[in-house]
Design an enzyme around this catalytic site. Structure first.
Site, PDB file in Angstrom:
ATOM      1  N   SER A  18       2.613   3.640   5.030  1.00 30.64           N
ATOM      2  CA  SER A  18       2.251   3.816   3.622  1.00 30.64           C
ATOM      3  C   SER A  18       2.421   5.268   3.210  1.00 30.64           C
ATOM      4  CB  SER A  18       0.788   3.407   3.401  1.00 30.64           C
ATOM      5  OG  SER A  18       0.618   2.040   3.602  1.00 30.64           O
TER       6      SER A  18
ATOM      7  N   HIS B  91      -3.535   4.442  -1.941  1.00 33.73           N
ATOM      8  CA  HIS B  91      -4.455   3.822  -0.983  1.00 33.73           C
ATOM      9  C   HIS B  91      -4.566   4.604   0.323  1.00 33.73           C
ATOM     10  CE1 HIS B  91      -0.726   1.660   0.546  1.00 33.73           C
ATOM     11  NE2 HIS B  91      -1.345   1.870   1.709  1.00 33.73           N
TER      12      HIS B  91
ATOM     13  N   ASP C 236      -0.402   2.502  -7.413  1.00 30.43           N
ATOM     14  CA  ASP C 236      -0.510   3.022  -6.047  1.00 30.43           C
ATOM     15  C   ASP C 236       0.284   4.309  -5.845  1.00 30.43           C
ATOM     16  OD1 ASP C 236      -1.730   2.858  -3.553  1.00 30.43           O
ATOM     17  OD2 ASP C 236       0.013   1.870  -2.644  1.00 30.43           O
TER      18      ASP C 236
END
Length: 1295
Positions: A260, A124, A153
């Site tokens: 992230s 992402h 992911d």
């Protein structure tokens, strides 16, 4: 936009799902839009969301979180048992695991390199290109050019270049194992038989510190680390299983927006290394309830992407020709492939061989990869000037690639892999290298070189192989690498090294390299030097601000400094900072909060309390910080001329220093830091900066070695530890030892100036590897001055110290060592003689009225008036010394003495004196006085005061004892009396008695003339005896004899005697007459317990030998010998004497050779030798007593009778005669008389007669008609003096 997903329970799916940042109560982050004012990175906030601090700085300092992620401070890769100090003063210990190397994290933390041109992140992150599309490692920015993702992911990225700054994270974590196996392999014992998986995460999301917002995301300076423990290995989420962890409750750094893709690491106990578990996916909860979810590393997807970029080319030791988009090997041709995105692949070569380029080759995002343990050559076909361009070159371990083409000039060549790139021609471009070796084989091989990551080496293989400019075109970024000079010399103005990961070495063991650093202003070299290197810093004129500051490890053959200062110091440990710029002058409404100031203010109170302001001042380092890294400096010699040398805190220096017109400061309180340390390399990696600050910073420093200094000064500062273990000499060079310094000289130290000491000065002998202590001598012409209360002056373990001591302070002096301190010590004979049998000897005066002296097994020769507050003497001697009729007084407030001696001098009116003001106590002490002779008719006794002490002092403190002075036993007559309110010990006279042992020692020494005469007698008639055995003609001859002898009283001698001569044969009626001449040289050594010495003698003589046909013979000889003597006596204070003497010899021998057979005979013989030996006389004083020792000229007469037997053996061309003899030698006259005279009168010792049995065996051989050789062995027995063993060999050549 970059999302940090929040995990929520979904009733629809019956499980956890990832909820986007736009949902209510989910923490999220995006880019703030570009406004008219400026572009900034910010966080979208929602008023209904409560933000917790991601870094809890209530317990730990803010800097600690950054230090861990950036491997700063105590968090050096591989360090174990790491702990930090918390704000409450307690320690926080990290898991007992080595600290991970986080260099694989990109600068913003959103991706992790896994080696080569690959990195991993989360899928992402693709929505925010600033997160992972552009990745910075060190000073290089890399770009994502391809990627592959999964529904869980996970994202694997291909970058445009091979990453040189890191070898990448290890990706061997096996997620396919069952949970228990994973825990067993990656878990850490937490007690009670349980294991937990503990790990670290590194990222730089939206950073806050306990409510202090920074408005910063992806800020490299704010890269921070989290410590966690895994709570669920297989959390069921959308897209697949995730690993769930919770943060440590003390060292708490929560995951935030922007984290992230950040890497998560766990420790592999089986392989003993850190491995990448995966990348950060999302969070659920907040504060202490927060859980973080990690996407496990996906090896399958990673391999799929890598396969898209691989084209295998097996050369198999052939030639691969590349051109026109094709690769031709022999008869086989293949196209240069591209993947489905029209991107070039890596050409993966195997099998070794040659690669020939027909034209320029641009592989775009593809590079060259070479397999292991092979040899390759890359060149142009024909003489084409072709170039290569691509992602880089990756060379396998053990392989070498000879690179004989150019790289494109509009790009930088990236080199990785453990193998070697041998660059043969100049490239006219830049190089960035990480692992392996790059060999520079041409002048200016590259314009600039960027060395990163640590394990790489750049090796010179040509003169001027580096580039130009102040830095010679080479730049070492974090962890650096090696520059191997390989026998070449190299000059820099400055070396662009950012940390101690840089090493300049020389692997050529036969040719020394000179490394010259010629900085014109202050400069710090952070790297190391080792190998066969000479380091120089020479300037044409003296410049005080052109300091070469070394704060890395240096191991060089030698260092030479001229006209410039040199500083050796440790390195202030680098720490993370909060912002590269020092201040934020931008208004807050435009640029956001000034988080640096807020952090400083938030931690101000605890910093003031703990005196730790350096932890929050946004500096890489600070002069006041306590953590400094010690650096080692090793060299054979350091030469400094018209310069200065500073050895500052945390420097450990070993070597010898030669200084001329220079200042040496060991333990210098001034230290230097570089506020860009670790960040010196800027831009694209080819610029360098420093910001040097100096100030007071005191820490321990060490120097071990010797110093030879002329016309300079030496200062030793606080916390300096100096060991002078080789001979040191300070000529017109003052030495100052400051308070807090500790100096030990274990080898001799000589200075023409004074030594001032306010610290600890210890003078001691040197302990050898065998355990034996050898003596050391210390001489200070200007004396020793103790300048501080509590200053310590210690001399022990065979130290011989000369120089006056003075102090106006309450210093502490100590001479000698107690028996319990040196019970294992072995003393050499030289030491025992030099120190008069004591552990330590000191000669000088002490003027230190406030100081104390302790003596243990020590000798103090008092050469001037002295004063002390306290003197404690055990098993020692205080010996008053000085010029004729110059007497000294020792004054002490308190004297405690036991088993010691006080030896004084006196004349008929004056004497040395010991004055004790306040207290005198002790027992079993000797009070000794030099002998004096009263002249004239004065019949009155002496009345000389020696010791004055407080009234009613015990009379048992001192006693007298008989001394052997000269040849007599002398007992001073001393009485104690109360006089003028004091206890006084007064000398009233002497009692003298002859000492038979001293007379015996003197007689043994004086008898040396007789023994030397006897040695010559035993060699007198050797030549004539040889003539009877060889039936020779006229000729020349030579003889060498060596022997040892011994007598009573421990006497022994040895000698080597050489004779040369020539003789002529006269044939007369009925007889053969030989006449000849001889020259002799004798080197003899003699000694006993009382003396030792040597005599060198030269002589000449004439001889004749008549041999009758009947067998009778007569030998005659006359000889003169001159003797040069040097003897050292240990009795009566005689010392060493040089004198000459001489002797005459006249000898006759008669005998008859009776032939039993033609080849065998018996020969009775008789010999008589008369001589004259010159006498000698010595006069001297021993402890005030006049002595005379004399022996008169005397005439020895020595007889000998004996019988020889012999037999000849012959062949066609040879003849050997063997003989043996037995005889008796005896004195007819007694040898000389010895006269000794001292205070007890004259003693005459008559000489005695001696006799001994002589035995000998020998042979003479005719080697050729005119060459004869003889050998004989002798010894004697039953005499007072005997020849223990003697051997002589002779050689004759007949004309």
């Amino acid at each position: 936009m970059n999302k940090i997903y929040s995990i929520k329970y979904s009733a629809a799916t019956g499980g956890l799902i990832a909820v986007s940042e736009l949902a209510k109560k989910v923490i999220c982050k995006t880019n703030r839009k570009i406004s008219a004012a400026l572009l900034s990175l910010a966080v979208i906030s929602y008023t209904n969301i409560i933000y917790a601090a991601n870094m809890d700085i209530s317990k730990a300092w803010a800097r600690d979180y950054l230090d861990l992620a950036q491997n700063k401070g105590v968090f050096q890769p591989g360090s174990t048992h790491v702990k930090i100090k918390l704000k409450d003063g307690t320690d926080f210990s990290f898991p007992a695991l080595p600290v991970p190397d986080f260099s694989s994290a990109t600068a913003n933390g959103a991706a992790t390199s896994i080696g080569g041109a690959y990195a991993v992140t989360v899928a992402h992150n693709a929505k925010n290109k600033s997160s992972a599309n552009y990745q910075t490692y060190g000073s290089t920015q890399y770009t994502q050019i391809n990627r592959m993702t999964t529904g869980n992911d996970f994202s694997i990225q291909r970058l445009n270049k091979y990453v040189v700054e890191t070898r990448g994270a290890d990706t061997s974590f096996n997620y396919n194992e069952n949970n228990q196996n994973i825990i067993d392999r990656y878990g850490v014992d937490v007690g009670n038989g349980k294991k937990e998986i503990i790990g670290f995460r590194v990222g730089s999301g939206n950073t806050t510190f306990s409510g202090i917002k920074t408005s910063q995301t992806y800020q490299a300076d704010l890269l921070s680390a989290s410590l966690f423990h895994i709570t669920n290995l297989r959390a069921n989420t959308v897209g697949g299983n995730k690993v769930e962890y919770e943060n440590d409750s003390y060292f708490t750094n929560l995951t935030t927006n922007g984290d992230s893709g950040s890497g998560v690491y766990v420790f592999d106990n089986k392989e003993d290394k850190w491995v990448l578990l995966g990348t950060t996916h999302g969070i659920i909860g907040n504060g202490k309830t927060q859980k973080t979810y990690v996407t496990p590393f996906d090896s399958k997807t990673t391999n799929e992407l890598k396969q898209l970029f691989i084209q295998n080319v097996n050369i198999d030791n052939n030639t691969a020709t590349i051109g026109g988009g094709k690769i031709t090997i022999g008869n086989t041709t293949q196209d240069i492939e591209k993947n489905k995105n029209n991107q070039n692949k890596d050409l993966v070569f195997s099998g070794g061989g040659k690669i020939s380029l027909k034209e320029n080759l641009d592989l775009g995002y593809g590079g060259f990869i070479f397999d292991e343990n092979k040899k390759y050559t890359v060149s142009a076909e024909g003489n084409n000037n072709v170039t290569f361009k691509g992602a880089g070159i990756d060379i396998g371990k053990g392989s070498t690639v000879d690179w004989n083409i150019k790289y494109a000039s509009n790009d930088a060549l990236h080199k990785i892999g453990e193998g070697s790139l041998n660059v043969i021609q100049a490239q006219n471009t830049n190089l960035k290298t990480g692992n392996g070796t790059v060999i520079l084989g041409a002048q200016k091989t590259f314009n600039n070189i960027y060395v990163a990551g640590g394990p790489g080496t750049v090796q010179l293989n040509a003169e001027n192989a580096l580039g130009e400019g102040d830095y010679a075109g080479i730049f070492f970024t974090e962890n650096g690498g090696k520059l191997d000079l390989n026998g070449h010399n190299q000059t820099f103005k400055k070396i662009a090294a950012t940390d101690s990961g840089t090493t300049i070495t020389n692997s050529n063991t036969t040719k020394e390299s000179v490394l010259s650093v010629n900085n014109q202003n202050n400069y710090i070299y952070h790297g190391n030097v080792d190998g066969n290197v000479r380091l120089e810093h020479h300037l044409d004129t003296k410049q005080d601000n052109a300091r070469l500051i070394l704060d890395g490890d240096i191991q060089a053959n030698s260092i030479s400094i001229k006209n410039a200062p040199l500083v050796m110091q440790g390195h202030a440990t680098d720490h993370a900072i909060f912002r590269t710029t020092k201040t934020n002058n931008c208004p807050e409404f435009l640029c956001g909060v000034d988080w640096v100031t807020r952090i400083k203010n938030a931690e101000n109170s605890v910093n003031q309390k703990n005196k730790t302001t350096y932890k929050s001042n946004n500096q890489v380092s600070d002069l006041s910080q306590p953590d400094w890294e010690t650096r080692k400096f090793r060299f054979d010699n350091l030469n400094i001329e018209d310069s200065s040398l500073s050895i500052a805190r945390n420097a450990d220096v070993e070597g010898n220093i030669q200084a001329k017109n220079s200042v040496i400061n060991i333990g210098d309180k001034t230290a230097y830091i570089d506020l860009y340390s670790g960040k010196n390399i800027t831009g694209a990696g080819f610029t360098f900066r420093q910001d040097i600050k100096s100030g007071d910073s005191i820490g321990e420093s060490k120097f071990t070695g010797g110093i030879m200094a002329t016309d300079g000064s030496i200062s030793i500062g606080d916390k300096a530890i100096v060991t002078l273990n080789t001979v040191s000499s300070l000529d017109r060079t003052a030495l100052t030892i400051h308070k807090g310094a500790n100096v030990t000289a274990s080898s001799s130290l000589f200075t023409t100036s004074n030594i001032k000491s306010g610290g600890d000065l210890t003078l001691t002998g040197a302990t050898e590897s065998t355990g034996e202590i050898t003596p050391s001598m210390f001489y200070a012409a200007g004396g020793y001055e103790l300048t501080e209360d509590g200053a310590n002056f210690t001399a022990k373990n065979q130290a011989s110290v000369t120089g006056d001591i003075k102090s106006e302070k309450a210093a502490k002096l100590s001479f000698g060592s107690a028996d319990k301190d040196n019970s294992a010590t072995r003393y050499s004979q030289f030491a025992l003689a030099m120190l008069d049998g004591f552990d330590t000897s000191y000669q000088g005066s002490i003027k230190a009225a406030q100081s104390s002296l302790a003596m243990n097994n020590a000798l103090w020769k008092v050469t001037g008036n002295s004063e002390l507050k306290k003197l404690n003497s055990t098993g020692s001697m205080v010996l008053f010394n000085g010029g004729k009729n110059i007497f000294n007084t020792l004054t002490v407030d308190e004297l405690t003495t036991s088993n010691s001696a006080f030896v004084m001098r006196t004349n008929t009116q004056q004497a040395d004196q010991l004055i004790v003001k306040n207290k005198l106590e002790g027992a079993n002490n000797l009070l000794l006085v030099d002998f004096i002779e009263k002249k004239g008719n004065d019949k009155n006794g002496l009345n000389i005061d020696l010791v004055k002490a407080p009234e009613n002092t015990s009379k048992d403190v001192f006693k007298t004892e008989t001394q052997t002075i000269g040849f007599s036993d002398v007992t001073p007559e001393i009485k104690q009396q109360e006089k003028d309110g004091k206890s006084v010990w007064t000398l009233t006279g002497y009692k003298t008695v002859a000492n038979a042992d001293a007379a015996k020692k003197a007689t043994s020494l004086m008898s040396g003339g007789y023994k030397a005469f006897l040695a010559e007698v035993n060699n007198l008639n050797k030549r004539m005896g040889d003539l009877r055995d060889i039936n020779g003609e006229a000729g020349a001859w030579a003889r060498i004899m060596s022997g040892t002898g011994s007598a009573g009283g421990g006497f022994s001698d040895n000698y080597t005697h050489v004779q040369v001569g020539a003789d002529n044969k006269h044939e007369l009626d009925g007889l053969d007459l030989f006449t000849g001449v001889t020259m002799t040289y004798t080197d003899s050594h003699a000694g006993s317990d009382a003396f030792s010495g040597e005599t060198k003698s030269v002589g000449a003589g004439l001889y004749a030998s008549a041999m009758f046909e009947s067998g009778a013979y007569i030998d005659l000889i006359g000889k003169y010998v001159h003797h040069d003597n040097e003897y050292t006596a240990t009795f009566a204070g005689l010392g060493t004497r040089d004198y000459s003497s001489h002797s005459w010899y006249a000898g006759a021998e008669v005998g008859y050779r009776y032939h039993v057979t033609d080849s065998a005979w018996i020969e009775p013989q008789a010999e008589l030798v008369y001589g004259a030996v010159s006498g000698k006389q010595f006069s001297w004083k021993d402890q005030g007593m006049n002595l005379t020792m004399k022996d008169k000229d005397f005439n020895p007469l020595i007889g000998r009778t004996g019988v020889d037997v012999g037999k000849s053996f012959s062949g066609k061309d040879w003849k050997v005669t063997a003989r043996a003899g037995l005889g008796y030698q005896f004195d007819l006259f007694a040898n000389g008389e010895t006269v000794l005279r001292d205070a007890s009168g004259e003693k005459r010792i008559k000489g005695e007669k001696d006799g001994r049995m002589l035995m000998n065996v020998g042979l003479n051989a005719e080697i050729r008609d005119n060459v004869r050789f003889g050998l004989e062995f002798e010894k004697s027995a039953f005499g007072k003096y005997n020849v223990d063993n003697a051997i002589n060999a002779n050689f004759r050549y007949s004309f």
